[in-house]
Motif scaffolding. Structure first.
Motif, PDB file in Angstrom:
ATOM      1  N   ALA A 166    -121.674   8.962  14.251  1.00 43.81           N
ATOM      2  CA  ALA A 166    -122.138  10.086  15.075  1.00 43.81           C
ATOM      3  C   ALA A 166    -121.961  11.402  14.341  1.00 43.81           C
ATOM      4  N   VAL A 167    -120.862  11.538  13.612  1.00 46.46           N
ATOM      5  CA  VAL A 167    -120.634  12.748  12.820  1.00 46.46           C
ATOM      6  C   VAL A 167    -121.707  12.890  11.750  1.00 46.46           C
ATOM      7  N   ASN A 168    -121.997  11.824  11.023  1.00 50.38           N
ATOM      8  CA  ASN A 168    -123.010  11.884   9.961  1.00 50.38           C
ATOM      9  C   ASN A 168    -124.386  12.204  10.525  1.00 50.38           C
ATOM     10  N   SER A 169    -124.697  11.648  11.698  1.00 39.76           N
ATOM     11  CA  SER A 169    -125.989  11.934  12.332  1.00 39.76           C
ATOM     12  C   SER A 169    -126.073  13.400  12.744  1.00 39.76           C
ATOM     13  N   ALA A 170    -125.002  13.917  13.345  1.00 37.77           N
ATOM     14  CA  ALA A 170    -124.990  15.315  13.768  1.00 37.77           C
ATOM     15  C   ALA A 170    -125.093  16.247  12.567  1.00 37.77           C
ATOM     16  N   LEU A 171    -124.447  15.894  11.469  1.00 36.45           N
ATOM     17  CA  LEU A 171    -124.502  16.729  10.270  1.00 36.45           C
ATOM     18  C   LEU A 171    -125.918  16.765   9.703  1.00 36.45           C
ATOM     19  N   THR A 172    -126.595  15.634   9.704  1.00 39.26           N
ATOM     20  CA  THR A 172    -127.975  15.595   9.212  1.00 39.26           C
ATOM     21  C   THR A 172    -128.875  16.503  10.042  1.00 39.26           C
ATOM     22  N   ARG A 173    -128.725  16.440  11.369  1.00 41.23           N
ATOM     23  CA  ARG A 173    -129.549  17.276  12.241  1.00 41.23           C
ATOM     24  C   ARG A 173    -129.214  18.754  12.063  1.00 41.23           C
ATOM     25  N   ALA A 174    -127.943  19.076  11.908  1.00 40.01           N
ATOM     26  CA  ALA A 174    -127.542  20.469  11.745  1.00 40.01           C
ATOM     27  C   ALA A 174    -128.068  21.046  10.433  1.00 40.01           C
ATOM     28  N   ARG A 175    -127.941  20.290   9.358  1.00 36.15           N
ATOM     29  CA  ARG A 175    -128.453  20.764   8.067  1.00 36.15           C
ATOM     30  C   ARG A 175    -129.961  20.953   8.118  1.00 36.15           C
ATOM     31  N   SER A 176    -130.657  20.034   8.780  1.00 33.76           N
ATOM     32  CA  SER A 176    -132.110  20.145   8.896  1.00 33.76           C
ATOM     33  C   SER A 176    -132.499  21.399   9.659  1.00 33.76           C
ATOM     34  N   ARG A 177    -131.772  21.688  10.726  1.00 30.07           N
ATOM     35  CA  ARG A 177    -132.082  22.880  11.523  1.00 30.07           C
ATOM     36  C   ARG A 177    -131.862  24.149  10.710  1.00 30.07           C
ATOM     37  N   LEU A 178    -130.784  24.199   9.924  1.00 32.68           N
ATOM     38  CA  LEU A 178    -130.538  25.384   9.107  1.00 32.68           C
ATOM     39  C   LEU A 178    -131.586  25.528   8.018  1.00 32.68           C
ATOM     40  N   ARG A 179    -132.057  24.408   7.485  1.00 30.83           N
ATOM     41  CA  ARG A 179    -133.147  24.497   6.491  1.00 30.83           C
ATOM     42  C   ARG A 179    -134.400  25.068   7.135  1.00 30.83           C
ATOM     43  N   ASP A 180    -134.702  24.648   8.375  1.00 36.41           N
ATOM     44  CA  ASP A 180    -135.859  25.193   9.083  1.00 36.41           C
ATOM     45  C   ASP A 180    -135.721  26.697   9.280  1.00 36.41           C
ATOM     46  N   LEU A 181    -134.480  27.154   9.462  1.00 39.48           N
ATOM     47  CA  LEU A 181    -134.222  28.581   9.644  1.00 39.48           C
ATOM     48  C   LEU A 181    -134.090  29.316   8.320  1.00 39.48           C
ATOM     49  N   ASP A 182    -134.225  28.570   7.221  1.00 37.80           N
ATOM     50  CA  ASP A 182    -134.096  29.140   5.873  1.00 37.80           C
ATOM     51  C   ASP A 182    -132.736  29.798   5.702  1.00 37.80           C
ATOM     52  N   CYS A 183    -131.708  29.111   6.167  1.00 33.57           N
ATOM     53  CA  CYS A 183    -130.361  29.634   6.045  1.00 33.57           C
ATOM     54  C   CYS A 183    -129.426  28.481   5.746  1.00 33.57           C
ATOM     55  N   HIS A 184    -128.479  28.708   4.872  1.00 34.17           N
ATOM     56  CA  HIS A 184    -127.504  27.689   4.495  1.00 34.17           C
ATOM     57  C   HIS A 184    -126.209  28.391   4.129  1.00 34.17           C
ATOM     58  N   PRO A 185    -125.101  27.648   4.088  1.00 37.45           N
ATOM     59  CA  PRO A 185    -123.834  28.282   3.716  1.00 37.45           C
ATOM     60  C   PRO A 185    -123.916  28.936   2.357  1.00 37.45           C
ATOM     61  N   ASP A 186    -123.449  30.169   2.254  1.00 33.17           N
ATOM     62  CA  ASP A 186    -123.395  30.837   0.963  1.00 33.17           C
ATOM     63  C   ASP A 186    -122.001  31.432   0.793  1.00 33.17           C
ATOM     64  N   HIS A 187    -121.808  32.164  -0.272  1.00 32.84           N
ATOM     65  CA  HIS A 187    -120.491  32.663  -0.588  1.00 32.84           C
ATOM     66  C   HIS A 187    -120.442  34.170  -0.404  1.00 32.84           C
ATOM     67  N   PRO A 188    -119.272  34.714  -0.112  1.00 40.86           N
ATOM     68  CA  PRO A 188    -119.160  36.163  -0.001  1.00 40.86           C
ATOM     69  C   PRO A 188    -119.687  36.845  -1.243  1.00 40.86           C
ATOM     70  N   THR A 189    -120.241  38.009  -1.058  1.00 44.60           N
ATOM     71  CA  THR A 189    -120.851  38.726  -2.164  1.00 44.60           C
ATOM     72  C   THR A 189    -119.825  39.148  -3.189  1.00 44.60           C
ATOM     73  N   ASP A 190    -120.281  39.262  -4.417  1.00 41.82           N
ATOM     74  CA  ASP A 190    -119.434  39.775  -5.483  1.00 41.82           C
ATOM     75  C   ASP A 190    -119.195  41.262  -5.255  1.00 41.82           C
ATOM     76  N   PRO A 191    -118.276  41.878  -5.993  1.00 38.65           N
ATOM     77  CA  PRO A 191    -118.125  43.332  -5.877  1.00 38.65           C
ATOM     78  C   PRO A 191    -119.466  44.019  -6.104  1.00 38.65           C
ATOM     79  N   PRO A 192    -119.736  45.127  -5.402  1.00 36.17           N
ATOM     80  CA  PRO A 192    -121.047  45.785  -5.518  1.00 36.17           C
ATOM     81  C   PRO A 192    -121.326  46.229  -6.948  1.00 36.17           C
ATOM     82  N   THR A 193    -122.579  46.070  -7.343  1.00 39.65           N
ATOM     83  CA  THR A 193    -123.001  46.488  -8.674  1.00 39.65           C
ATOM     84  C   THR A 193    -123.245  47.994  -8.683  1.00 39.65           C
TER      85      THR A 193
END
Length: 316
Positions: A166-193
């Motif tokens: 059930a966890v693996n199924s929920a993770l697949t659906r969640a990742r798919s939804r975020l891909r549809d939203l064009d958003c995924h986990p990213d990292h905090p920004t580096d110090p400003p340039t």
């Protein structure tokens, strides 16, 4: 593994070393900085009450995140999701249209910059936190525990009282939804340039002077401007400029911008000049920038956020 503390006070003392991580987790789950703080305190309370059940079979950190996740899921069972205006699915607002009257929805809130979390590469960017609001709470929990905290599927299953499948199924659906939203986990920004610092400096100067022609040049062609609690949003520098020129209450010299940071992004506390003279809290504004310019501005028209950011009543 960690040995169980012998006293509940010892456990809570050790638990508070994870405060910022727990706060970020509860924020990602709920989208509310105010609620997140309350939920972390509830996590400590439940840990204190159940201290004799902590036997060191897992780390204290894992035990606390298990409690925090369950606390958040209980809270979310009776709370509405917290989107951004863009996330409501409505088209951009025409610049000549009247601003819709806010219907008191539960909007996502900004989180004061968790500088201490940069080493853990936690995901607190506003776009990601807002995208999470499109997931059902349990899918949200699965995705955060698996993709942000990097737990094993079996650990997540134990926490949520379900099966690994059930966890693996929920993770697949969640990742798919975020891909549809064009958003995924990213990292905090580096110090400003240097380029970003110059862009922000020019933005402050133009906003303070209400220099609309200069502001137009600072936004990218597809830039978005949002302003909770208004459900309206604008796209494109000329529509943004039209709004600022015709709707913004501030004239030249009527705004004071104090730099801060939120959600790992550059932000400003906006103070508006009172008709009687002094500047008073007006909004917290988060900016997303690229080399091409400002791509996204979210202006939270909520002066009650200022104490959360430990900002003064009047600009210094």
């Amino acid at each position: 593994m960690t040995a169980p503390p012998t006293q509940p006070t010892d456990l809570i003392t050790r638990a508070t070393t994870h405060h910022r991580e727990l706060l970020a987790h509860c924020y990602r789950m709920t989208g509310s900085a105010h609620d997140a703080e309350d939920l972390v305190q509830e996590t400590y309370l439940r840990a204190w009450r159940a201290h004799d059940q902590f036997e060191g079979r897992c780390s204290l950190r894992t035990w606390l995140f298990t409690i925090a996740t369950r606390v958040c899921l209980t809270a979310l069972a009776t709370r509405a999701r917290r989107p951004l205006p863009l996330g409501l699915g409505q088209p951009p607002t025409h610049p000549d249209a009247d601003l819709p009257i806010p219907e008191d929805p539960h909007w996502i809130e900004p989180l004061p910059d968790p500088a201490e979390l940069t080493a853990t590469r936690d995901t607190v960017r506003l776009a990601f936190a807002a995208a999470l609001q499109h997931l059902p709470p349990r899918q949200r929990a699965v995705l955060l525990l698996r993709d942000v905290l990097h737990w094993q599927a079996s650990e997540v299953a134990t926490t949520l009282g379900t099966t690994t499948d059930a966890v693996n199924s929920a993770l697949t659906r969640a990742r798919s939804r975020l891909r549809d939203l064009d958003c995924h986990p990213d990292h905090p920004t580096d110090p400003p340039t240097p380029h970003q610092r110059d862009l922000l400096r020019r933005y402050v100067d133009a906003m303070t002077a209400k220099d609309i022609p200069t502001l137009v040049t600072l936004f990218t062609d597809d830039a978005v401007w949002e302003m909770p609690p208004h459900p309206a949003w604008y796209q494109g520098p000329h529509h943004i400029a039209h709004h600022l020129h015709h709707r913004c209450p501030a004239g030249p010299g009527d705004l004071h911008l104090t730099p801060t940071r939120a959600n790992g992004q550059p932000a400003f506390a906006l103070y508006l000049r009172n008709p009687n003279g002094p500047f008073t809290p007006f909004a917290i504004q988060l900016l997303t920038t690229t080399h091409a310019g400002i791509t996204h501005a979210v202006t939270f028209l909520d002066p009650t956020l200022f104490p959360l950011f430990r900002l003064p009543t009047h600009p210094r």
